[in-house]
Design an enzyme around this catalytic site. Sequence first.
Site, short mmCIF file in Angstrom:
data_model
loop_
_atom_site.label_atom_id
_atom_site.label_comp_id
_atom_site.label_asym_id
_atom_site.label_seq_id
_atom_site.Cartn_x
_atom_site.Cartn_y
_atom_site.Cartn_z
N THR A 34 2.08 13.58 0.73
CA THR A 34 2.65 14.42 1.44
C THR A 34 3.33 13.77 2.50
O THR A 34 4.49 14.40 3.23
CB THR A 34 2.06 15.78 2.14
OG1 THR A 34 0.81 14.77 2.72
CG2 THR A 34 1.04 16.34 0.94
N HIS A 49 -1.69 2.43 1.09
CA HIS A 49 -2.26 3.25 0.12
C HIS A 49 -1.90 3.21 -1.14
O HIS A 49 -2.81 3.25 -2.19
CB HIS A 49 -1.84 4.67 0.78
CG HIS A 49 -2.67 5.35 1.82
ND1 HIS A 49 -3.71 6.31 1.44
CD2 HIS A 49 -2.57 5.09 3.10
CE1 HIS A 49 -4.16 6.34 2.87
NE2 HIS A 49 -3.59 5.77 3.81
N GLU A 61 5.58 12.82 -4.89
CA GLU A 61 5.76 12.73 -3.35
C GLU A 61 6.42 14.10 -3.35
O GLU A 61 7.68 14.60 -3.53
CB GLU A 61 6.93 11.66 -3.00
CG GLU A 61 6.11 10.42 -3.34
CD GLU A 61 7.11 9.32 -2.88
OE1 GLU A 61 8.11 9.33 -2.32
OE2 GLU A 61 6.76 7.90 -3.02
N ASP A 82 -3.08 14.24 -0.95
CA ASP A 82 -3.45 13.16 0.27
C ASP A 82 -1.93 13.30 1.04
O ASP A 82 -0.98 12.48 0.77
CB ASP A 82 -3.55 11.76 -0.12
CG ASP A 82 -4.17 11.03 0.74
OD1 ASP A 82 -4.40 11.53 2.07
OD2 ASP A 82 -4.67 9.95 0.53
#
Length: 180
Positions: A34, A49, A61, A82
Site C-alpha cells: 500500500t 522491503h 501496488e 503490507d
Amino acid sequence: MGMTLLLGGAASGKSRTATALAAGTGGPVTLIATAEALDEEMVARIARHRAQRPDTWTVAEEPLALTVAIERVATPDVLIVDCLTLWVSNLMGDGAMSDDDVLALAAAAAKACASRDAPTIVVSNEVGAGIVPMHALARRYRDLLGRVNATFGDEAETVALMVAGRAVRLSDPVTTLEDR
C-alpha cells in the site's frame, strides 16, 4: 484458511515475520503493497522491503482499492497485505473521505481477507500506545487506525503483537474473560 493480523510499532518485525510466515508455506505468494514512494525516505524503505522478499513473489501496488486487489489474488496464493497503516493514511490523504467511509472499506477488506481459501497475513502498526498527539488530524488518524485494526482483528483467526521481533499472540478478550 484464516487471516493472521500482525500488529506492532515501527520496525518491530511485522513485515519480516509476515515474509517468513508466507515463505514457510512453500507455496506461491502475492504481496499487496500500500506504500507510495512519495519521498526519498519512502523510496529507501520500499527498497529495504523489496530486498527482504523473494523475487518470485507477485507484488501488486495498491494504495487505495484494497478490497479489489485482495479479490484479484489467485486462490492458491498466500496473501500478504503490507500495510493497513499506510492504506488508512492514503485514504485520509485528500480529506474527502469520512471516518465512516474508511471503516466501511476496512470492513469489506477484512471480510475479503478472512474469506479467502488460502492463508492471508495482514500487517499494521499499533499507533495508539503513545502520547496523545497535539494536532487534531494526528488524533483522528490514531483513533481511526485503531478502529481499522480492531475491524481486522474481529475477522482474524490469529492476532499477534510484534515487539522486538517477537510475536505475542493476543486472545479474544470476551472469550478470555468468560473462561475465568
